[in-house]
Design a protein around this motif. Structure first.
Motif, PDB file in Angstrom:
ATOM      1  N   MET A 160     -12.736   8.901  -2.691  1.00 30.21           N
ATOM      2  CA  MET A 160     -14.025   9.951  -2.611  1.00 30.21           C
ATOM      3  C   MET A 160     -14.635   9.500  -1.124  1.00 30.21           C
ATOM      4  SD  MET A 160     -15.262  10.266  -6.619  1.00 30.21           S
ATOM      5  CE  MET A 160     -16.998  11.196  -6.103  1.00 30.21           C
ATOM      6  N   MET A 161     -14.623   8.113  -0.702  1.00 29.28           N
ATOM      7  CA  MET A 161     -15.251   7.636   0.346  1.00 29.28           C
ATOM      8  C   MET A 161     -14.940   7.863   1.750  1.00 29.28           C
ATOM      9  SD  MET A 161     -16.143   3.840  -1.109  1.00 29.28           S
ATOM     10  CE  MET A 161     -17.042   3.278   0.376  1.00 29.28           C
ATOM     11  N   VAL A 162     -13.582   8.796   1.572  1.00 26.53           N
ATOM     12  CA  VAL A 162     -12.881   9.084   2.721  1.00 26.53           C
ATOM     13  C   VAL A 162     -13.502  10.621   3.253  1.00 26.53           C
ATOM     14  CG1 VAL A 162     -10.766   9.947   3.836  1.00 26.53           C
ATOM     15  CG2 VAL A 162     -10.945   8.064   1.853  1.00 26.53           C
ATOM     16  N   ASP A 163     -14.108  10.448   4.484  1.00 24.17           N
ATOM     17  CA  ASP A 163     -14.547  11.736   5.125  1.00 24.17           C
ATOM     18  C   ASP A 163     -13.445  12.466   5.743  1.00 24.17           C
ATOM     19  OD1 ASP A 163     -16.019  13.750   6.416  1.00 24.17           O
ATOM     20  OD2 ASP A 163     -17.157  12.191   7.517  1.00 24.17           O
ATOM     21  N   PRO A 164     -13.131  13.716   5.365  1.00 22.63           N
ATOM     22  CA  PRO A 164     -12.031  14.500   6.079  1.00 22.63           C
ATOM     23  C   PRO A 164     -12.166  14.499   7.558  1.00 22.63           C
ATOM     24  CG  PRO A 164     -12.650  15.527   3.997  1.00 22.63           C
ATOM     25  CD  PRO A 164     -13.702  14.573   4.139  1.00 22.63           C
ATOM     26  N   GLY A 165     -13.426  14.700   8.025  1.00 24.80           N
ATOM     27  CA  GLY A 165     -13.846  14.867   9.581  1.00 24.80           C
ATOM     28  C   GLY A 165     -13.582  13.668  10.249  1.00 24.80           C
ATOM     29  N   VAL A 166     -13.614  12.714   9.618  1.00 24.11           N
ATOM     30  CA  VAL A 166     -13.184  11.046  10.342  1.00 24.11           C
ATOM     31  C   VAL A 166     -11.604  11.026  10.446  1.00 24.11           C
ATOM     32  CG1 VAL A 166     -13.130   8.614   9.978  1.00 24.11           C
ATOM     33  CG2 VAL A 166     -15.300   9.852   9.487  1.00 24.11           C
ATOM     34  N   LEU A 167     -10.987  11.814   9.417  1.00 25.81           N
ATOM     35  CA  LEU A 167      -9.427  11.636   9.707  1.00 25.81           C
ATOM     36  C   LEU A 167      -8.973  12.706  10.838  1.00 25.81           C
ATOM     37  CD1 LEU A 167      -8.360  11.946   5.802  1.00 25.81           C
ATOM     38  CD2 LEU A 167      -8.897  10.028   7.171  1.00 25.81           C
ATOM     39  N   LEU A 217       9.522  -1.999   2.046  1.00 23.87           N
ATOM     40  CA  LEU A 217       8.285  -2.859   2.431  1.00 23.87           C
ATOM     41  C   LEU A 217       7.335  -1.820   3.238  1.00 23.87           C
ATOM     42  CD1 LEU A 217       9.415  -6.593   2.523  1.00 23.87           C
ATOM     43  CD2 LEU A 217       7.946  -5.450   0.610  1.00 23.87           C
ATOM     44  N   THR A 218       7.776  -0.620   3.660  1.00 22.49           N
ATOM     45  CA  THR A 218       7.051   0.018   4.707  1.00 22.49           C
ATOM     46  C   THR A 218       5.838   0.900   4.224  1.00 22.49           C
ATOM     47  OG1 THR A 218       8.576   1.879   4.326  1.00 22.49           O
ATOM     48  CG2 THR A 218       9.257   0.312   6.194  1.00 22.49           C
ATOM     49  N   GLN A 219       4.771   0.081   3.747  1.00 16.62           N
ATOM     50  CA  GLN A 219       3.456   0.764   3.522  1.00 16.62           C
ATOM     51  C   GLN A 219       2.421  -0.088   3.440  1.00 16.62           C
ATOM     52  OE1 GLN A 219       4.700  -0.828   0.308  1.00 16.62           O
ATOM     53  NE2 GLN A 219       5.817   0.577   0.590  1.00 16.62           N
ATOM     54  N   VAL A 220       1.282   0.476   3.242  1.00 12.83           N
ATOM     55  CA  VAL A 220      -0.151  -0.463   3.117  1.00 12.83           C
ATOM     56  C   VAL A 220      -0.208  -0.416   1.581  1.00 12.83           C
ATOM     57  CG1 VAL A 220      -2.435  -0.767   3.566  1.00 12.83           C
ATOM     58  CG2 VAL A 220      -0.652  -0.395   5.377  1.00 12.83           C
ATOM     59  N   ILE A 224      -9.794   5.376   7.998  1.00  9.87           N
ATOM     60  CA  ILE A 224      -8.503   5.227   8.534  1.00  9.87           C
ATOM     61  C   ILE A 224      -7.404   4.339   7.692  1.00  9.87           C
ATOM     62  CG2 ILE A 224      -7.369   4.029  10.591  1.00  9.87           C
ATOM     63  CD1 ILE A 224     -10.076   4.718  12.256  1.00  9.87           C
ATOM     64  N   ILE A 225      -7.849   3.258   7.225  1.00  8.85           N
ATOM     65  CA  ILE A 225      -6.748   2.413   6.402  1.00  8.85           C
ATOM     66  C   ILE A 225      -6.546   3.254   5.408  1.00  8.85           C
ATOM     67  CG2 ILE A 225      -8.340   0.947   5.026  1.00  8.85           C
ATOM     68  CD1 ILE A 225      -5.544  -0.136   6.969  1.00  8.85           C
ATOM     69  N   VAL A 226      -7.281   3.893   4.517  1.00  4.12           N
ATOM     70  CA  VAL A 226      -6.840   4.878   3.455  1.00  4.12           C
ATOM     71  C   VAL A 226      -6.106   5.900   3.792  1.00  4.12           C
ATOM     72  CG1 VAL A 226      -7.761   6.276   1.700  1.00  4.12           C
ATOM     73  CG2 VAL A 226      -8.833   4.401   2.003  1.00  4.12           C
ATOM     74  N   ALA A 227      -6.185   6.588   4.960  1.00  2.10           N
ATOM     75  CA  ALA A 227      -5.265   7.352   5.553  1.00  2.10           C
ATOM     76  C   ALA A 227      -4.026   7.188   5.897  1.00  2.10           C
ATOM     77  CB  ALA A 227      -5.800   8.237   6.727  1.00  2.10           C
ATOM     78  N   VAL A 228      -4.159   5.808   6.586  1.00  2.00           N
ATOM     79  CA  VAL A 228      -2.626   4.950   6.616  1.00  2.00           C
ATOM     80  C   VAL A 228      -2.027   4.758   5.400  1.00  2.00           C
ATOM     81  CG1 VAL A 228      -1.391   3.269   7.672  1.00  2.00           C
ATOM     82  CG2 VAL A 228      -3.413   4.179   8.839  1.00  2.00           C
TER      83      VAL A 228
END
Length: 579
Positions: free
Chosen positions: A210-217, A260-263, A287-291
């Motif tokens: 919920m802390m992710v802002d779509p505009g930032v993405l 192992l290819t993920q965060v 950014i890191i959540v989107a990644v």
């Protein structure tokens, strides 16, 4: 963090081996530097680059195990190796939380970092020892009183209590929650506890997203794609190199690297830590959540691609390189019984020295902080002496344990057959243990009185221990150690029926059924327990309902605890398949 800890077992850590540690170290080091380089490209400051490197260096245990299970690959060799690496990564992540906290607060001197690492190791061992003694016994005795509502309250209380205690000790909330979860992972209630706290975990998990802002993405789309590419390429590269460095074959190494290819979820924890300390750029969190979301989505596809990539590499890799890799792998796995035996002996002695040293230091510290002031307040004349004697008596079992041999007779016989001077290293190990024992006696007495008195009393006490450390003292120590080992292995012993023999080589074990069991929802007669494993079901515990000798038409549901009867081999095969 508490939920991650419930899936983290110290026994799994011990079984992971040094090869998993080497691979995890190569991956974390390589990815940390890669993240640092990306941070430089993105014009981030020094502390943000370091945090970014830490965030992209950890893979997700939950996502990888789920993807491997869905594709039926959990029993493949590379899957077992990847699981071991992920367990070691979790441990490194805990250490990274401490180091990043120190860096963020400005304690970047080498001595401060070493002190933080030493303090972390000290408290981890103390928490682990105390937890193993208390919680398995508590849950065994209180099991009948713990329904789902009560268990949820107890679990949350333990989680938050340890989190607060961790802050009091100078660590983070996240570390305390993780430690409590890992301690409870070895109890018989761990599976049920993980199930009842799942809604709470999902609630907190939703807060992260919920802390992710779509505009930032949208604003940082190219940074997200850049980081995702670095994660995928970097994990494949360093994961493959790490596996090759530990002697795995080219195919296994490539399959592991592609898996192992993920965060993972630890990236959220590290990001939250940076934000709570006020040192992390606010745009880095979304950014890191989107990644993470992007790389989690691509994980199953890269696992499917790993076989084809391994085939391609085997066909096109130059023969000299293939020869070197195959030869190195063969040499690494060329078993040497004597070397393996010596490694086991040295590891056993090293662990005991570290464990008892930490316990003795804790006793000295607690005595100086609480016992001495209390004794001197109530017995002003003899308080100092009384506190000294009481502390020495409390230290005595562990001091005596340092002086006795821990090498089994069978191992001594095997070493005698393979080495003419086998007793020389064993004698050197025993001398080291004697010196450690003497050091703690002299150190404590010197703190209390003086160095001269410390040496005189220390040598006398040490000689007395060598002469009289037998009989009742050794029997009491054996009881303490037996209780510790019993609690440490209680979950595994319950599943295997250890110590619960009905007749020779027939045990009654208790196995908790989770949602992914292959026979969930089946009737007993259709489950294959009797036909495939030779197992007989003697009871079903379903919540507060107990069904002895259930009928063949009784169904198996998630959360059921099955009382099963079988031989060692039958129970081992069943537990292996369920795992």
């Amino acid at each position: 963090m508490f939920s991650i800890g419930l899936e983290f077992s110290f026994q799994k850590l011990m079984k992971s081996g040094s090869s998993a540690a080497v691979t995890a170290l190569i991956i974390i080091t390589g990815m940390t530097f890669a993240g640092f380089g990306v941070g430089y490209i993105l014009h981030l400051n020094l502390i943000n680059r370091i945090f970014l490197g830490g965030m992209i260096s950890m893979s997700s245990t939950t996502i990888i195990m789920k993807a491997l299970s869905d594709q039926g690959l959990r029993q493949r060799k590379f899957a077992q190796l990847v699981l071991a690496v992920l367990i070691i990564e979790d441990l490194f992540a805990v250490l990274m939380l401490v180091l990043l906290s120190s860096l963020a607060m400005g304690d970047i001197r080498g001595t401060e970092l070493l002190f933080s690492i030493g303090k972390l190791a000290f408290f981890l061992i103390i928490w682990f020892v105390v937890g193993v003694y208390i919680f398995p016994s508590f849950f065994t005795r209180a099991r009948s009183y713990l329904n789902e509502e009560t268990l949820l309250i107890v679990a949350m209380a333990l989680c938050f209590s340890m989190a607060v205690f961790s802050v009091i000790c100078g660590f983070s909330l996240e570390l305390g929650a993780f430690v409590m979860g890992s301690i409870l992972a070895g109890t018989t209630m761990a599976g049920k506890m993980d199930r009842v706290i799942a809604p709470v975990k999902n609630l907190f998990g939703s807060v992260f997203f919920m802390m992710v802002d779509p505009g930032v993405l949208v604003q940082y789309w190219w940074e997200i794609l850049l980081l995702a590419s670095v994660v995928i390429v970097g994990m494949i590269t360093f994961g493959t190199l790490g596996m090759l460095a530990t002697g795995q074959t080219l195919r296994v190494a490539i399959e592991s690297g592609f898996t192992l290819t993920q965060v993972g979820e630890f990236s959220f924890i590290i990001a939250s830590l940076g934000m709570s300390l006020g040192v992390l750029d606010s745009s880095l969190y979304p950014i890191i959540v989107a990644v993470s979301v992007l790389t989690i989505f691509t994980t199953p596809y890269f696992i499917k691609m790993s076989g084809g990539a391994a085939d391609f590499a085997e066909r096109h890799l130059p023969k000299p390189f293939r020869f070197l890799i195959d030869r190195y792998s063969a040499q690494t796995y060329d078993s040497n019984e004597t070397r393996t035996l010596w490694k086991a002996v040295l590891t056993r002695n090293l662990w005991r020295i570290v464990l008892y040293s930490v316990i003795l230091l804790a006793e000295i510290m607690l005595s100086r902080l609480w016992l001495f002031p209390l004794a001197e307040a109530h017995f002003s004349r003899f308080g100092h002496l009384a506190a000294t004697v009481i502390t020495l008596l409390a230290m005595l079992p562990f001091l005596a344990a340092l002086t006795i041999s821990t090498t089994p007779t069978d191992d001594k016989i095997k070493l005698h057959r393979t080495a003419a001077f086998y007793d020389v290293p064993l004698l050197a190990i025993r001398i080291i243990r004697y010196l450690v024992c003497l050091f703690f006696i002299v150190y404590f007495i010197s703190l209390t009185y003086s160095t001269l008195v410390g040496w005189i009393v220390g040598v006398v006490c040490f000689v007395c221990i060598l002469i009289f450390a037998s009989g009742n003292l050794m029997r009491n120590y054996k009881k303490i150690e037996s209780k510790f080992l019993s609690n440490l292995n209680i979950r595994e012993n319950t599943r295997m029926g250890v110590g619960n023999n009905l007749v020779d080589d027939m045990h009654m074990a208790f196995i908790e059924i989770n949602n992914s069991c292959p026979f969930v929802g089946d009737k007993l007669k259709d489950s294959g327990l009797r036909s495939d494993y030779g197992i007989s079901v003697s009871s079903i515990q379903r919540g507060d309902d107990y069904m002895p000798l259930p009928s063949p038409d009784a169904r198996i549901f998630p959360g059921d605890v099955l009382g099963v009867i079988g031989s060692d081999e039958e129970l081992r095969k069943l537990n292996h398949d369920l795992d």
